[in-house]
Design a protein around this motif. Structure first.
Motif, PDB file in Angstrom:
ATOM      1  N   ILE A 117       7.565  -8.055 -16.587  1.00 42.73           N
ATOM      2  CA  ILE A 117       8.395  -7.429 -15.568  1.00 42.73           C
ATOM      3  C   ILE A 117       8.829  -8.522 -14.598  1.00 42.73           C
ATOM      4  N   PRO A 118      10.102  -8.910 -14.632  1.00 45.70           N
ATOM      5  CA  PRO A 118      10.558 -10.029 -13.802  1.00 45.70           C
ATOM      6  C   PRO A 118      10.872  -9.621 -12.372  1.00 45.70           C
ATOM      7  N   THR A 138       8.023  -5.189  -4.284  1.00 43.50           N
ATOM      8  CA  THR A 138       7.401  -4.244  -3.352  1.00 43.50           C
ATOM      9  C   THR A 138       5.876  -4.295  -3.439  1.00 43.50           C
ATOM     10  N   ALA A 139       5.243  -3.843  -2.362  1.00 41.32           N
ATOM     11  CA  ALA A 139       3.778  -3.832  -2.300  1.00 41.32           C
ATOM     12  C   ALA A 139       3.189  -2.897  -3.352  1.00 41.32           C
ATOM     13  N   ASN A 140       3.803  -1.741  -3.549  1.00 34.43           N
ATOM     14  CA  ASN A 140       3.270  -0.796  -4.538  1.00 34.43           C
ATOM     15  C   ASN A 140       3.418  -1.325  -5.965  1.00 34.43           C
ATOM     16  N   SER A 141       4.440  -2.129  -6.211  1.00 32.33           N
ATOM     17  CA  SER A 141       4.584  -2.736  -7.542  1.00 32.33           C
ATOM     18  C   SER A 141       3.381  -3.619  -7.856  1.00 32.33           C
ATOM     19  N   VAL A 142       2.901  -4.350  -6.854  1.00 34.93           N
ATOM     20  CA  VAL A 142       1.717  -5.196  -7.043  1.00 34.93           C
ATOM     21  C   VAL A 142       0.518  -4.341  -7.420  1.00 34.93           C
ATOM     22  N   LYS A 143       0.336  -3.221  -6.725  1.00 39.01           N
ATOM     23  CA  LYS A 143      -0.797  -2.334  -7.010  1.00 39.01           C
ATOM     24  C   LYS A 143      -0.705  -1.761  -8.423  1.00 39.01           C
ATOM     25  N   SER A 184       2.676  -8.940 -17.752  1.00 35.53           N
ATOM     26  CA  SER A 184       2.822 -10.035 -16.795  1.00 35.53           C
ATOM     27  C   SER A 184       3.998  -9.720 -15.888  1.00 35.53           C
ATOM     28  N   CYS A 185       4.064 -10.441 -14.771  1.00 35.12           N
ATOM     29  CA  CYS A 185       5.181 -10.237 -13.849  1.00 35.12           C
ATOM     30  C   CYS A 185       5.412 -11.509 -13.046  1.00 35.12           C
ATOM     31  N   SER A 186       6.582 -11.578 -12.419  1.00 34.48           N
ATOM     32  CA  SER A 186       6.922 -12.735 -11.586  1.00 34.48           C
ATOM     33  C   SER A 186       7.503 -12.241 -10.271  1.00 34.48           C
ATOM     34  N   VAL A 187       7.671 -13.181  -9.355  1.00 34.82           N
ATOM     35  CA  VAL A 187       8.302 -12.864  -8.076  1.00 34.82           C
ATOM     36  C   VAL A 187       9.224 -14.020  -7.705  1.00 34.82           C
ATOM     37  N   LYS A 231      -1.953 -14.917  -4.853  1.00 35.65           N
ATOM     38  CA  LYS A 231      -3.259 -15.536  -4.629  1.00 35.65           C
ATOM     39  C   LYS A 231      -4.355 -14.863  -5.454  1.00 35.65           C
ATOM     40  N   ASP A 232      -4.220 -13.548  -5.652  1.00 33.49           N
ATOM     41  CA  ASP A 232      -5.222 -12.799  -6.421  1.00 33.49           C
ATOM     42  C   ASP A 232      -5.001 -12.905  -7.929  1.00 33.49           C
ATOM     43  N   GLY A 233      -3.869 -13.447  -8.350  1.00 33.95           N
ATOM     44  CA  GLY A 233      -3.583 -13.565  -9.777  1.00 33.95           C
ATOM     45  C   GLY A 233      -2.944 -12.341 -10.392  1.00 33.95           C
ATOM     46  N   VAL A 234      -2.614 -11.349  -9.587  1.00 31.68           N
ATOM     47  CA  VAL A 234      -1.933 -10.159 -10.116  1.00 31.68           C
ATOM     48  C   VAL A 234      -0.516 -10.529 -10.554  1.00 31.68           C
ATOM     49  N   ILE A 235       0.192 -11.263  -9.690  1.00 29.32           N
ATOM     50  CA  ILE A 235       1.518 -11.786 -10.040  1.00 29.32           C
ATOM     51  C   ILE A 235       1.297 -13.109 -10.763  1.00 29.32           C
ATOM     52  N   ASP A 236       1.853 -13.231 -11.936  1.00 29.78           N
ATOM     53  CA  ASP A 236       1.516 -14.355 -12.802  1.00 29.78           C
ATOM     54  C   ASP A 236       2.184 -15.657 -12.405  1.00 29.78           C
ATOM     55  N   PHE A 237       3.439 -15.601 -11.961  1.00 24.90           N
ATOM     56  CA  PHE A 237       4.098 -16.838 -11.561  1.00 24.90           C
ATOM     57  C   PHE A 237       5.294 -16.562 -10.668  1.00 24.90           C
ATOM     58  N   VAL A 238       5.690 -17.622  -9.973  1.00 31.39           N
ATOM     59  CA  VAL A 238       6.866 -17.563  -9.100  1.00 31.39           C
ATOM     60  C   VAL A 238       8.072 -18.104  -9.850  1.00 31.39           C
TER      61      VAL A 238
END
Length: 417
Positions: free
Chosen positions: A232-233, A237-242, A255-258, A297-304
């Motif tokens: 998911i590229p 949003t905060a809820n997307s992280v959750k 996986s996801c990016s921001v 920082k928590d590793g939920v989002i895989d990469f920037v």
């Protein structure tokens, strides 16, 4: 190419023996021949010395747009890769948003051949559906064999849930990675910015955070049913992280990016109606920025990603409603991240992500291929037009105080510095 990097501070947590040590690095014919406290310059070797020189593994960006073919006035592949090298990136993933769109093996071959001979490697994405129209799957297997590293209808939702289901099932036959852009088009409607107090005050049509989150919920249910690999590229949003954190806890291959600008800027920056701030997904709120940074920082989002998207001036210097979405971001990526995170976290973010696309991760040790980024982390400068090497100049980071300076890259038996 034979060079000697003098007194370079190595930033490489993967190699504890060298991490944060100052060393000379001798590179011959593209291979790291020797790393030592001091190396005499051999005959025929060029010495590279720079103020406060730092070295890391080459940087990686998972979402780059150029223009060729079809929109060469925005950015050609050659100039785009030159910009990437100057910005410290040795490997980039190219989005499928050209004309024609890359939805066949011959299109992928063309892109790879156009990128040959550069110091930065280009890895193309193939369109998920024919002409990215969302109706029929494109030639995924053939494109994979020709070099496509994943499949994506660039910044277009997969409206038909059965299509995503079929794509995830089919791609498992060849370990394919499927992208799904997180935005429900019906809820988005004609929205162009984040829906909230700012959009109401400015009289701009808003996009609810729910438009992103509902699409993610749907996609995660489908992934749980089918199995497979889903990316998911550019979540925002905060809820997307959750939602993605819970999916990972449940064992889904997700996986996801921001985008870097979604970590730094908010919808408050829209008040001057500067079209450089018009991007998709839109700039959200300060609380969303904080959640996204924590997710990294928590590793939920895989990469920037810089989510680099050159847009010509005719499509930006118009009314806000009519402007094309997008900002360039390669040249400002390191300096803006380095203002937001400490140096070691910044380098970790810039070097991770290759494995998700089946790409080889470089190694910094003697005998390994030299894939290095050269930089200086401490100087500060306000980002301005002089720093932009892209053909297009649509950067929302103009006027932003960046920390650090990129010197260049050593890669593919070439040096650009």
């Amino acid at each position: 190419m034979n060079i000697l990097l003098k007194s370079a501070k190595i930033v490489c947590p993967e190699n504890k023996a060298l991490h944060l040590k100052k060393r000379d690095i001798l590179v011959k014919k593209g291979i790291i021949e020797k790393i030592a406290a001091s190396i005499e310059t051999p005959s025929g070797v060029k010495t590279i010395e720079r103020k406060n020189l730092h070295v890391s593994l080459g940087w990686f960006d998972s979402s780059i747009s150029f223009g060729e073919p079809g929109f060469e006035e925005r950015e050609t592949i050659d100039n785009g890769l030159d910009v990437a090298s100057r910005s410290g990136f040795t490997d980039v993933i190219l989005n499928p948003n050209t004309n024609p769109l890359p939805d066949s093996s011959s299109d992928i071959v063309f892109l790879k051949e156009r990128a040959n001979g550069n110091s930065t490697n280009l890895y193309p994405l193939g369109s998920l559906t024919i002409n990215s129209e969302g109706n029929d799957l494109a030639e995924l297997f053939d494109m994979k064999n020709s070099g496509a590293v994943a499949f994506y209808d660039f910044k277009k939702q997969i409206s038909n849930p059965n299509l995503l289901k079929i794509a995830l099932l089919y791609a498992q036959n060849f370990d394919g990675l499927v992208f799904s852009y997180p935005q429900d088009g019906q809820i988005k409607g004609k929205g162009i910015v984040h829906e909230g107090d700012v959009s109401t005050m400015l009289g701009l049509k808003g996009i609810p955070a729910m438009a992103e989150e509902l699409q993610i919920v749907r996609d995660l249910f489908i992934l749980e049913y089918t199995g497979g690999k889903l990316h998911i590229p550019t979540i925002s949003t905060a809820n997307s992280v959750k939602l993605i954190a819970n999916a990972k806890k449940n064992g889904l291959d997700i996986s996801c990016s921001v985008a870097i600008h979604n970590l730094i800027y908010t919808d408050e920056n829209l008040k001057e109606f500067d079209t450089n701030y018009k991007v998709m997904p839109p700039l959200r709120t300060k609380s969303d920025c904080k959640a996204l940074i924590k997710g990294l920082k928590d590793g939920v989002i895989d990469f920037v990603t810089s989510d680099h998207m050159p847009i010509d001036i005719e499509d930006k210097r118009v009314e806000f409603d009519n402007a094309v979405n997008g900002t360039i971001g390669l040249e400002s990526a390191f300096g803006s991240l380095n203002q937001t995170f400490d140096l070691e976290d910044t380098i970790a973010l810039l070097t991770k992500g290759r494995e998700r696309f089946g790409l080889e991760t470089p190694i910094l040790k003697e005998g390994a291929k030299a894939c290095l980024t050269l930089f200086e982390p401490n100087s500060e400068a306000v980002f301005n037009m002089e720093h932009i090497h892209s053909t297009s100049k649509n950067s929302m980071f103009l006027g932003f105080l960046l920390r650090g300076q990129v010197y260049g890259v050593v890669n593919n038996n070439q040096i650009l510095i």
